[in-house]
Write a protein that holds these residues in place. Sequence first.
Motif, PDB file in Angstrom:
ATOM      1  N   PRO A   1       0.839  -1.221   0.000  1.00 54.15           N
ATOM      2  CA  PRO A   1       0.000   0.000   0.000  1.00 54.15           C
ATOM      3  C   PRO A   1       0.865   1.260   0.000  1.00 54.15           C
ATOM      4  O   PRO A   1       1.003   1.944   1.010  1.00 54.15           O
ATOM      5  CB  PRO A   1      -0.810  -0.133   1.282  1.00 54.15           C
ATOM      6  CG  PRO A   1       0.065  -0.924   2.205  1.00 54.15           C
ATOM      7  CD  PRO A   1       0.828  -1.887   1.339  1.00 54.15           C
ATOM      8  N   GLU A   2       1.440   1.598  -1.149  1.00 53.09           N
ATOM      9  CA  GLU A   2       2.471   2.630  -1.207  1.00 53.09           C
ATOM     10  C   GLU A   2       1.962   4.041  -0.909  1.00 53.09           C
ATOM     11  O   GLU A   2       2.681   4.854  -0.359  1.00 53.09           O
ATOM     12  CB  GLU A   2       3.137   2.600  -2.588  1.00 53.09           C
ATOM     13  CG  GLU A   2       3.845   1.277  -2.883  1.00 53.09           C
ATOM     14  CD  GLU A   2       4.413   1.223  -4.287  1.00 53.09           C
ATOM     15  OE1 GLU A   2       3.895   1.957  -5.152  1.00 53.09           O
ATOM     16  OE2 GLU A   2       5.356   0.449  -4.521  1.00 53.09           O
ATOM     17  N   PHE A   3       0.750   4.368  -1.309  1.00 47.22           N
ATOM     18  CA  PHE A   3       0.290   5.750  -1.186  1.00 47.22           C
ATOM     19  C   PHE A   3      -0.602   5.987   0.027  1.00 47.22           C
ATOM     20  O   PHE A   3      -0.936   7.129   0.337  1.00 47.22           O
ATOM     21  CB  PHE A   3      -0.481   6.173  -2.449  1.00 47.22           C
ATOM     22  CG  PHE A   3      -1.675   5.316  -2.762  1.00 47.22           C
ATOM     23  CD1 PHE A   3      -2.892   5.531  -2.130  1.00 47.22           C
ATOM     24  CD2 PHE A   3      -1.596   4.295  -3.694  1.00 47.22           C
ATOM     25  CE1 PHE A   3      -4.003   4.748  -2.419  1.00 47.22           C
ATOM     26  CE2 PHE A   3      -2.697   3.512  -3.995  1.00 47.22           C
ATOM     27  CZ  PHE A   3      -3.901   3.734  -3.352  1.00 47.22           C
ATOM     28  N   VAL A   4      -0.988   4.932   0.736  1.00 50.23           N
ATOM     29  CA  VAL A   4      -1.979   5.066   1.809  1.00 50.23           C
ATOM     30  C   VAL A   4      -1.455   5.912   2.959  1.00 50.23           C
ATOM     31  O   VAL A   4      -2.118   6.844   3.427  1.00 50.23           O
ATOM     32  CB  VAL A   4      -2.419   3.676   2.302  1.00 50.23           C
ATOM     33  CG1 VAL A   4      -3.277   3.811   3.558  1.00 50.23           C
ATOM     34  CG2 VAL A   4      -3.176   2.946   1.212  1.00 50.23           C
ATOM     35  N   ARG A   5      -0.262   5.604   3.424  1.00 47.21           N
ATOM     36  CA  ARG A   5       0.243   6.288   4.623  1.00 47.21           C
ATOM     37  C   ARG A   5       0.532   7.766   4.366  1.00 47.21           C
ATOM     38  O   ARG A   5       0.241   8.615   5.207  1.00 47.21           O
ATOM     39  CB  ARG A   5       1.491   5.576   5.124  1.00 47.21           C
ATOM     40  CG  ARG A   5       1.195   4.194   5.687  1.00 47.21           C
ATOM     41  CD  ARG A   5       2.446   3.520   6.206  1.00 47.21           C
ATOM     42  NE  ARG A   5       2.151   2.172   6.683  1.00 47.21           N
ATOM     43  CZ  ARG A   5       3.072   1.328   7.136  1.00 47.21           C
ATOM     44  NH1 ARG A   5       4.339   1.685   7.165  1.00 47.21           N
ATOM     45  NH2 ARG A   5       2.725   0.122   7.545  1.00 47.21           N
ATOM     46  N   VAL A   6       1.120   8.061   3.202  1.00 48.51           N
ATOM     47  CA  VAL A   6       1.423   9.466   2.936  1.00 48.51           C
ATOM     48  C   VAL A   6       0.139  10.263   2.746  1.00 48.51           C
ATOM     49  O   VAL A   6       0.051  11.433   3.146  1.00 48.51           O
ATOM     50  CB  VAL A   6       2.354   9.595   1.704  1.00 48.51           C
ATOM     51  CG1 VAL A   6       1.655   9.183   0.417  1.00 48.51           C
ATOM     52  CG2 VAL A   6       2.878  11.015   1.572  1.00 48.51           C
TER      53      VAL A   6
END
Length: 700
Positions: A546-551
């Motif tokens: 989940p590359e974009f979830v945290r940012v």
Amino acid sequence: MAATVLGSVFGISPVSTERVCNADFRSTKSNLRGRTQAIKSVAPTNHGGVRRVHKNKEDDGEGAKVAKLVESPYSKVEAARPDLRKRLSDFLEDARDLVGDDDGPPRWFSPLECSSQAPGSPLLLFIPGTDGTGLGLIRHHKKLGEIFDVWCLHIPVRDRTPAKDLVKLIERTVKSENYRFPNRPIYLVGESIGACLALDVASRNPNIDLALILANPATDVNNYMSQPLSGMLNVLPDGVPTLLEEIFGFKQGDPLTAMLDALTNEFYVHQMGGVGGGILRDIFAVSANLPTLSRMFPKDTLLWKLELLKSAVASANSHIHAVRAETLILLSGRDQWLLNVEDIDRLALTLPKCVVRKMKDSGQFLYFEDGVDLVTIIKCTCFYRRGKSHDHLSDYIMPTTFELKQQIDDHKLLIDATSPVMLSTLANGKVVRSLEGLPSEGPVLYVGYHMLLGFELAPMVSQLLKERNIHLRGLAHPMLFVNNQDALVDTQMFDKYKIMGGVPVSNFNIYKLLSLKSHVLLYPGGVREALHRKGEEYKLFWPEQPEFVRVASKFGAKIVPFGVVGEDDIFDIVLDGNDQKNIPILKDLMAEATKQAGNLREGDESELGNQDCYFPGLLPKIPGRFYYYFGKPIETAGREQELKDKEKAQEFYLQVKSEVEECIAYLKMKRESDPYRNLLPRVLYQASHGFSSEIPTFEL
């Protein structure tokens, strides 16, 4: 005389060679700024590229304040006029008062049109070519003046300052301004002779932050052209200018001259219509200004300019290896007088950071041609910067309405042929045929499916800007931003991504864009999805993590999932990557293209890591229709701590992916009931209702 003219026409006192670096010049510049208050100021450009919709508050009748959207400045883009409206006739008119018996010295001036630059703008020093007036950028003054502090060098007709002293004059100015603003880059813009002088200055100052823009640099004199010209000038009588005036009867104030001058006015050009009128205006302008041209280029001055050229070329070539500045060369395809293409190729290899921009249809006078917009070229080559290097975020300049119109015109055939249908989802879950459901305020992250070759981009990005004033900053493969002279494709085909605000994809750029509250476009499937194979249309190639979830959660960004369908209605893939690997020539080209582009997923053993770069073989169809569906925005605000948990983040990521797949499935199903899915019904509808009418679609 010229001293008076510079003061009256351009609002600045002339500055002598000896005074160019002292405080008097700086005070003169200050006086100029004080005397231009009547000029409409241009608000600082939003270099972050985020132009949010302004909102006014009005009462809804129950005391609550409701946001009212303000019309987008791009909504009337179809009627936009060209940004550059001056022509050769304007140059000749302004030059009329600058040519005379003034014998120097050379001096700097700043045109009044260039008085509205944003704070922190870099300095631009224009070094003229053969004419020496300093007005060579007159068509570009207004646009350049919004992003640069523009100074132009005026070299009087009778001035005989040798090349080495002109270099010293420019160098003193460069050193003085670098001392005052050590963190501000200095642009040297030169044409022909001026380009040689700029190279010489750069070679003498390798430790100063310089950027060179050289138009048709005369780095090697074409002797086949220059020697006969020199010989011809030597045998002509000294009274050639007077002879021309007497033979043709063109004298300032004469009835014939006045008549030709009148024919250049805007009313006549409007009556003549279009481009043809503009060409005729230039012809009449040159005819009406023969006295100006004859005073600008008397025989002794032309002979001196040829000697100056030879001296400047020799000096520049002897010091070329010392140049460390980044360089942009603008090369005309039809300039054969002082230019050899082979010499430019050699120059490009010699200079350490050089980009060559070729304009095959342009001639010697590059900056006066209708198809040449210097600011647009600077944008397209990522050559604008206010610091040590170009920043795709802070140095980005929003497109003008005419630049957007050009992008729409370039894709007009695709847009008209596919009649895009755009749907969005309101907060209450209702689907509407408009973009009303998209959030006005950022940060927003748009995540969706990437069509083959990105065919969906132009209609989507332009419509969001026109309808909602939402400027999408698309995250794109870094290969689109590399000005590689050895690239297998013409890098100018990627200009549209730079003009419209594309940014090289990276974790840092996603973080920075969201921190600036931008509207960000992300395709997790990237190259693999945009270059999919046969039978893979509408299949997502997303990474497992989940590359974009945290940012996104860190900045409380809304995530808008979207789907788009229609590629299978405009073409069939007949030669995909797998097919091309079986053809030796195409296999080698694919390997070289992939090597040049680089693999952002190198080491990924999944199918996503298979990022071969190639151009698929396509068989066009009678075009169907494009459909876009933006799902309901998903909130991440207040969930930062929750989404730090890997399992929660993965669950959220899969939810977003599922929403995108549902958007695609919805469109694939609903388009079957669209009576206007095929081209013929759409053409018939517009024929009866008007070609600007909106074509209906399926029921929502």
